[in-house]
Design a protein around this motif. Structure first.
Motif, short mmCIF file in Angstrom:
data_model
loop_
_atom_site.label_atom_id
_atom_site.label_comp_id
_atom_site.label_asym_id
_atom_site.label_seq_id
_atom_site.Cartn_x
_atom_site.Cartn_y
_atom_site.Cartn_z
N GLU A 12 2.43 1.67 -3.63
CA GLU A 12 1.30 2.40 -4.57
C GLU A 12 1.02 3.70 -4.18
O GLU A 12 0.86 4.64 -5.08
N LYS A 13 0.88 4.07 -2.86
CA LYS A 13 0.61 5.47 -2.37
C LYS A 13 1.81 6.41 -2.87
O LYS A 13 1.46 7.58 -3.49
N ALA A 60 0.83 -1.10 0.07
CA ALA A 60 0.05 -0.01 -0.05
C ALA A 60 0.80 1.30 0.04
O ALA A 60 0.67 2.20 -0.52
N ASN A 108 7.50 6.34 3.94
CA ASN A 108 6.34 7.55 3.83
C ASN A 108 7.30 8.56 3.75
O ASN A 108 6.61 9.77 3.21
#
Length: 161
Positions: A30-31, A27, A135
């Motif tokens: 993809e983000k 995830a 992130n």
């Protein structure tokens, strides 16, 4: 397709392989806009999980004679802290996140990763902090790794001989 290449070298690094194949990390990839993950999983084949969705594909292999095409194609490299793997990514000016394999003898990979992170040429992470490191990857400005200086090596050998 924007590629994330993960390499663990020739040893086992089960926790890293398992982490990069987890739904949590997929995830995050993809983000961040990646669409493909290739994992060189070495001896950690049991932890590797291939996954394909409409927008993302995961593939992997144990060993190949050359990883050059993967380094060349990758926009992001996640690597164990082996010196060869690190140099392959840095010389190609790839965004690099290094995760030290804490199970190795005397934890020498940690020292190398820390020194290079202190120089600002890579991001150092652990398996447990990898999602957070990724992130924040776009807010980190990495310095260029100095080019290889073969004349310095040649000069050194000429002085010895």
């Amino acid at each position: 397709m924007s590629l994330v290449f993960v390499t663990v070298g020739s040893t086992r690094f089960d926790s890293l392989v398992e982490k990069v194949c987890s739904q949590e990390l997929l995830a995050v990839f993809e983000k961040l806009g990646y669409s493909r993950l290739v994992v060189q999983y070495g001896k950690s084949c049991a932890q590797f999980t291939a996954t394909n969705s409409v927008n993302f594909s995961v593939s992997g292999f144990d060993y190949k004679s050359s990883l050059d095409s993967y380094y060349d194609s990758a926009e992001l490299v996640i690597s164990h802290a082996g010196s060869g793997s690190i140099l392959n990514a840095l010389r190609r000016e790839k965004k690099l996140v290094v995760v030290s394999n804490q199970s190795l003898m005397d934890n020498h990979q940690q020292e190398l990763a820390q020194e290079l992170a202190d120089l600002g040429v890579l991001v150092q992470s652990s398996v447990s902090t990898l999602a957070s490191s990724l992130n924040n990857i776009n807010s980190v400005t990495l310095k260029k790794f100095p080019p290889q200086n073969s004349s310095a090596v040649k000069s050194l050998f000429q002085n010895i001989l």
